[in-house]
Design an enzyme around this catalytic site. Structure first.
Site, PDB file in Angstrom:
ATOM      1  N   HIS A 118      -3.575  -1.551  -8.583  1.00  0.00           N
ATOM      2  CA  HIS A 118      -3.029  -2.897  -8.781  1.00  0.00           C
ATOM      3  C   HIS A 118      -3.971  -3.997  -8.276  1.00  0.00           C
ATOM      4  O   HIS A 118      -3.528  -5.103  -7.986  1.00  0.00           O
ATOM      5  CB  HIS A 118      -1.653  -3.021  -8.114  1.00  0.00           C
ATOM      6  CG  HIS A 118      -0.584  -2.220  -8.821  1.00  0.00           C
ATOM      7  ND1 HIS A 118       0.578  -1.802  -8.200  1.00  0.00           N
ATOM      8  CD2 HIS A 118      -0.509  -1.772 -10.096  1.00  0.00           C
ATOM      9  CE1 HIS A 118       1.320  -1.121  -9.072  1.00  0.00           C
ATOM     10  NE2 HIS A 118       0.686  -1.080 -10.215  1.00  0.00           N
ATOM     11  N   CYS A 126     -10.764 -15.662 -12.502  1.00  0.00           N
ATOM     12  CA  CYS A 126     -10.424 -16.717 -13.453  1.00  0.00           C
ATOM     13  C   CYS A 126      -9.184 -16.290 -14.236  1.00  0.00           C
ATOM     14  O   CYS A 126      -9.127 -15.158 -14.743  1.00  0.00           O
ATOM     15  CB  CYS A 126     -11.599 -16.945 -14.404  1.00  0.00           C
ATOM     16  SG  CYS A 126     -11.186 -18.087 -15.747  1.00  0.00           S
TER      17      CYS A 126
HETATM   18  P1  OAD Z   1       8.369  -0.526  -2.700  1.00  0.00           P
HETATM   19  O1  OAD Z   1       8.647  -1.692  -1.811  1.00  0.00           O
HETATM   20  O2  OAD Z   1       9.054  -0.470  -4.007  1.00  0.00           O
HETATM   21  O3  OAD Z   1       8.754   0.809  -1.946  1.00  0.00           O
HETATM   22  C1  OAD Z   1       8.312   1.087  -0.657  1.00  0.00           C
HETATM   23  C2  OAD Z   1       8.745   2.501  -0.320  1.00  0.00           C
HETATM   24  O4  OAD Z   1       8.198   2.836   0.933  1.00  0.00           O
HETATM   25  C3  OAD Z   1      10.253   2.695  -0.222  1.00  0.00           C
HETATM   26  O5  OAD Z   1      10.628   3.807  -1.022  1.00  0.00           O
HETATM   27  C4  OAD Z   1      10.477   2.979   1.266  1.00  0.00           C
HETATM   28  O6  OAD Z   1      11.534   3.902   1.477  1.00  0.00           O
HETATM   29  C5  OAD Z   1       9.145   3.582   1.664  1.00  0.00           C
HETATM   30  N1  OAD Z   1       8.798   3.453   3.088  1.00  0.00           N
HETATM   31  C6  OAD Z   1       9.143   2.489   3.973  1.00  0.00           C
HETATM   32  N2  OAD Z   1       8.593   2.713   5.173  1.00  0.00           N
HETATM   33  C7  OAD Z   1       7.855   3.852   5.059  1.00  0.00           C
HETATM   34  C8  OAD Z   1       7.015   4.614   5.947  1.00  0.00           C
HETATM   35  N3  OAD Z   1       6.821   4.234   7.228  1.00  0.00           N
HETATM   36  N4  OAD Z   1       6.430   5.729   5.474  1.00  0.00           N
HETATM   37  C9  OAD Z   1       6.604   6.124   4.174  1.00  0.00           C
HETATM   38  N5  OAD Z   1       7.370   5.450   3.296  1.00  0.00           N
HETATM   39  C10 OAD Z   1       7.985   4.325   3.720  1.00  0.00           C
HETATM   40  O7  OAD Z   1       6.775  -0.416  -2.847  1.00  0.00           O
HETATM   41  P2  OAD Z   1       5.911   0.301  -3.977  1.00  0.00           P
HETATM   42  O8  OAD Z   1       6.540   1.563  -4.441  1.00  0.00           O
HETATM   43  O9  OAD Z   1       4.524   0.346  -3.482  1.00  0.00           O
HETATM   44  O10 OAD Z   1       3.232  -3.918  -7.851  1.00  0.00           O
HETATM   45  O11 OAD Z   1       6.001  -0.739  -5.138  1.00  0.00           O
HETATM   46  C11 OAD Z   1       5.291  -0.503  -6.317  1.00  0.00           C
HETATM   47  C12 OAD Z   1       4.753  -1.787  -6.897  1.00  0.00           C
HETATM   48  O12 OAD Z   1       5.785  -2.746  -7.064  1.00  0.00           O
HETATM   49  C13 OAD Z   1       3.756  -2.519  -6.006  1.00  0.00           C
HETATM   50  O13 OAD Z   1       2.437  -2.039  -6.130  1.00  0.00           O
HETATM   51  C14 OAD Z   1       3.819  -3.913  -6.532  1.00  0.00           C
HETATM   52  C15 OAD Z   1       5.313  -4.041  -6.597  1.00  0.00           C
HETATM   53  O14 OAD Z   1       5.755  -5.024  -7.395  1.00  0.00           O
HETATM   54  C16 OAD Z   1       2.609  -5.001  -8.287  1.00  0.00           C
HETATM   55  O15 OAD Z   1       2.434  -5.977  -7.601  1.00  0.00           O
HETATM   56  C17 OAD Z   1       2.132  -4.857  -9.710  1.00  0.00           C
HETATM   57 ZN    ZN Z   2     -13.241 -19.120 -16.200  1.00  0.00          ZN
END
Ligand code: OAD
Ligand code: ZN
Length: 246
Positions: A118, A126
């Site tokens: 990401h 830009c």
């Molecule tokens: P989320 O916020 O959706 O999920 C975070 C996960 O981490 C949850 O399932 C929690 O249970 C878990 N969690 C919390 N503390 C933890 C720990 N100490 N150890 C292990 N797990 C833990 O985040 P992502 O799955 O990364 O995309 O979200 C995916 C994407 O959605 C991101 O990359 C971003 C967001 O919108 C973009 O910006 C395109």
């Molecule tokens: Zn430009």
């Protein structure tokens, strides 16, 4: 508490693929996306700020949010989960680390190759051309010196494509690996979440590490309910012991 079958699979693996999400950086004090937000931004839905439409509507607001995130990350340190993954790289023949995180903490912890699915929080691009822009930190909305358009944070937003090299390398690794670890991600955002499914369909042992088992947990071979900063160092310690006793 770690499944013996998982450490055995890791010990025998030729290629391990790891996918991380915001949860691995939670113990570094970086807020996740879908859990409670704190302070300044509690009235904003982060998912509403991470789209090209939001940027076109109010680029200054989007930039304030990203600067706030840059500050949090700049003041944070990698935690034992990040360090354990950097150590794992030295314990298996091949490791592909794919992260959905834009915080750069895997590299700061010593991981050598990281596929940033990401993008990166500290890159500025830009809005029109996509090229990297060296912007002054204090501009409310920086502009591209080449074409005069607004510049934007160098991350992938909702509705945008994953950069082709990151996508190709990650999918190839998911197909090729023998063990796939899905760590600290809610497994809700595709195509990233599809990597684990792809690995499973191609015969890999798939394990999730998350204190809150996700919707895909039942589909995986192992769901380890714990914090990455605790479980990963244990896993790596077990593997290290076994490697040296080989
Ligand atoms: P989320 O916020 O959706 O999920 C975070 C996960 O981490 C949850 O399932 C929690 O249970 C878990 N969690 C919390 N503390 C933890 C720990 N100490 N150890 C292990 N797990 C833990 O985040 P992502 O799955 O990364 O995309 O979200 C995916 C994407 O959605 C991101 O990359 C971003 C967001 O919108 C973009 O910006 C395109
Ligand atoms: Zn430009």
């Amino acid at each position: 508490m770690l499944p013996e079958a998982l450490t055995r699979a890791l010990r025998e693996a030729r290629h391990v693929c790891v996918l991380t999400g915001a949860g691995i950086s939670a113990e570094s004090g970086i807020p996740t996306f879908r859990e409670a937000q704190t302070g300044l931004w509690e009235n904003y839905d982060p998912l509403d700020l991470a789209t090209p439409e939001a940027f076109l509507r109010d680029p200054a607001l989007v930039w304030r949010w990203y600067r706030w995130r840059r500050e949090i990350v700049a003041g944070a340190q990698p935690n034992p989960g990040h360090t354990a993954l950097a150590d794992l790289e030295g314990l298996v023949p091949k490791l592909t680390l794919v992260t959905q995180n834009v915080d750069g903490l895997h590299a700061r912890a010593g991981s050598r190759t990281v596929i940033e699915f990401h993008g990166n929080l500290f890159a500025t691009r830009c809005f029109v051309e996509g090229c990297i822009v060296n912007a002054a930190e204090d501009d409310a909305v920086p502009t591209c010196p080449a074409c005069g358009s607004h510049a934007r944070p160098g991350v992938v937003w909702f509705g945008e494509a994953i950069p082709a090299p990151a996508l190709d390398q990650s999918f190839a690794a998911a197909r090729d690996c023998d063990v796939f670890l899905s760590i600290g991600t809610s497994s809700l955002v595709y195509p990233a979440a599809g990597l684990a499914e792809l690995a499973k369909n191609h015969g890999a042992v798939v394990a999730e590490i998350n204190p809150n088992p996700t919707g895909l947990a039942a589909y995986f071979d192992h769901a380890i309910p714990g914090n990455a900063g605790k479980v990963l160092p244990e896993l790596v310690a077990q593997l290290g012991d076994r490697q040296s006793r080989r």
